[in-house]
Design a protein around this motif. Sequence first.
Motif, PDB file in Angstrom:
ATOM      1  N   ASN A  32     -15.104  79.117   5.122  1.00  0.00           N
ATOM      2  CA  ASN A  32     -16.207  78.573   4.512  1.00  0.00           C
ATOM      3  C   ASN A  32     -16.089  78.450   2.854  1.00  0.00           C
ATOM      4  OD1 ASN A  32     -17.897  77.921   6.850  1.00  0.00           O
ATOM      5  ND2 ASN A  32     -18.677  80.009   6.567  1.00  0.00           N
ATOM      6  N   LYS A  33     -14.960  79.039   2.550  1.00  0.00           N
ATOM      7  CA  LYS A  33     -14.609  78.795   1.146  1.00  0.00           C
ATOM      8  C   LYS A  33     -14.358  77.534   0.616  1.00  0.00           C
ATOM      9  CE  LYS A  33     -13.299  83.844   0.470  1.00  0.00           C
ATOM     10  NZ  LYS A  33     -12.285  84.446   0.090  1.00  0.00           N
ATOM     11  N   VAL A  34     -14.705  77.140  -0.581  1.00  0.00           N
ATOM     12  CA  VAL A  34     -14.438  75.949  -1.189  1.00  0.00           C
ATOM     13  C   VAL A  34     -14.085  76.190  -2.453  1.00  0.00           C
ATOM     14  CG1 VAL A  34     -16.144  74.683   0.296  1.00  0.00           C
ATOM     15  CG2 VAL A  34     -17.082  75.800  -1.993  1.00  0.00           C
ATOM     16  N   THR A  35     -13.711  75.236  -3.320  1.00  0.00           N
ATOM     17  CA  THR A  35     -13.177  75.281  -4.756  1.00  0.00           C
ATOM     18  C   THR A  35     -14.427  75.636  -5.593  1.00  0.00           C
ATOM     19  OG1 THR A  35     -13.121  73.149  -5.323  1.00  0.00           O
ATOM     20  CG2 THR A  35     -11.287  74.225  -4.638  1.00  0.00           C
ATOM     21  N   LEU A  36     -14.704  76.221  -6.890  1.00  0.00           N
ATOM     22  CA  LEU A  36     -15.706  76.496  -7.450  1.00  0.00           C
ATOM     23  C   LEU A  36     -16.179  75.158  -8.190  1.00  0.00           C
ATOM     24  CD1 LEU A  36     -17.792  78.291  -8.889  1.00  0.00           C
ATOM     25  CD2 LEU A  36     -16.075  79.063 -10.583  1.00  0.00           C
ATOM     26  N   GLY A  37     -14.994  74.289  -8.878  1.00  0.00           N
ATOM     27  CA  GLY A  37     -15.362  73.104  -9.126  1.00  0.00           C
ATOM     28  C   GLY A  37     -16.135  71.996  -8.393  1.00  0.00           C
ATOM     29  N   HIS A  57     -19.835  72.296 -15.181  1.00  0.00           N
ATOM     30  CA  HIS A  57     -18.690  72.149 -15.101  1.00  0.00           C
ATOM     31  C   HIS A  57     -17.815  71.506 -16.548  1.00  0.00           C
ATOM     32  CE1 HIS A  57     -18.704  73.319 -10.673  1.00  0.00           C
ATOM     33  NE2 HIS A  57     -19.813  72.311 -10.965  1.00  0.00           N
ATOM     34  N   GLY A  58     -16.695  71.993 -16.831  1.00  0.00           N
ATOM     35  CA  GLY A  58     -16.043  71.293 -17.745  1.00  0.00           C
ATOM     36  C   GLY A  58     -14.967  70.553 -17.128  1.00  0.00           C
ATOM     37  N   PHE A 192     -22.432  86.460 -18.253  1.00  0.00           N
ATOM     38  CA  PHE A 192     -21.968  84.744 -18.330  1.00  0.00           C
ATOM     39  C   PHE A 192     -20.555  84.972 -18.603  1.00  0.00           C
ATOM     40  CE2 PHE A 192     -20.938  81.319 -21.291  1.00  0.00           C
ATOM     41  CZ  PHE A 192     -21.448  80.301 -20.403  1.00  0.00           C
ATOM     42  N   CYS A 193     -19.946  83.763 -17.681  1.00  0.00           N
ATOM     43  CA  CYS A 193     -18.606  83.846 -17.889  1.00  0.00           C
ATOM     44  C   CYS A 193     -18.214  82.457 -17.507  1.00  0.00           C
ATOM     45  CB  CYS A 193     -17.564  84.957 -17.304  1.00  0.00           C
ATOM     46  SG  CYS A 193     -18.068  84.676 -15.389  1.00  0.00           S
ATOM     47  N   ILE A 194     -16.999  81.761 -18.253  1.00  0.00           N
ATOM     48  CA  ILE A 194     -16.223  80.689 -17.884  1.00  0.00           C
ATOM     49  C   ILE A 194     -15.088  81.183 -17.113  1.00  0.00           C
ATOM     50  CG2 ILE A 194     -15.387  78.580 -18.651  1.00  0.00           C
ATOM     51  CD1 ILE A 194     -17.217  78.923 -21.365  1.00  0.00           C
ATOM     52  N   LEU A 195     -15.094  80.358 -15.838  1.00  0.00           N
ATOM     53  CA  LEU A 195     -13.931  80.576 -14.902  1.00  0.00           C
ATOM     54  C   LEU A 195     -12.998  79.301 -14.654  1.00  0.00           C
ATOM     55  CD1 LEU A 195     -15.950  82.632 -12.126  1.00  0.00           C
ATOM     56  CD2 LEU A 195     -14.332  83.404 -14.080  1.00  0.00           C
ATOM     57  N   ASN A 196     -11.843  79.252 -14.212  1.00  0.00           N
ATOM     58  CA  ASN A 196     -11.089  78.353 -13.548  1.00  0.00           C
ATOM     59  C   ASN A 196     -11.788  77.721 -12.373  1.00  0.00           C
ATOM     60  OD1 ASN A 196      -9.123  76.832 -12.257  1.00  0.00           O
ATOM     61  ND2 ASN A 196      -7.568  78.077 -13.188  1.00  0.00           N
TER      62      ASN A 196
END
Length: 202
Positions: A32-37, A57-58, A192-196
């Motif tokens: 069930n994994k998907v990309t975070l974006g 999202h950026g 809080f963080c910003i991830l790939n």
Amino acid sequence: MEIKVINNVPNIKVTVNQSEDGSFAILLAEDNKVTLGSVKSGSVVKLGNRKYIVLGHGTDTTAVITKDFAKSMKFGKDGNYATSYVREYCNGNFYCELCKAVGAENIVKHTVNLLAVDGSNKGIVVQDNVSILTNDLYRRYRKSIPAYGDRWWTATRVTTLEKSYARGICSVNFAGILDWTVCDYSNGVRPFCILNSSILVS
């Protein structure tokens, strides 16, 4: 003997195991994994053992915050986030935990603006791997962050000019409204963080 297994079904993981008697077992499991974006803002995802709310999202990055408190603790000796206990925790123990979950290479360093509520401390910033939201970021992402029911810290202090309020830091109260408390009170910490955006989440 050669066995060729072709998987044309999305989200299905195929594992082939051979037994000692020479027989084979083909195991199918749903992945069930998907990309975070690809996850919508406001949705909850799991990274390691923690749940996170997707904030936005950026181009190639995604901002997230923990769904629950990572810890409850005093802010610091005063209202300065740069030297606070909270910042030390976020970029110390919590950062190490996050690295194990997603890999250090997928954590994007970001700028934390330390502008105070009264406009003092203008232009003062720090760079963090993990931080907590400022007032401005909380306002930006408020739609994706439901009221939690308990008080948690922001990185925004009340003032650097008035000594009687220098130990005051803004917090989010039980109703999701910005308020403030003094630094030696124990509030929740929601890193809080910003991830790939390309990392896989469930």
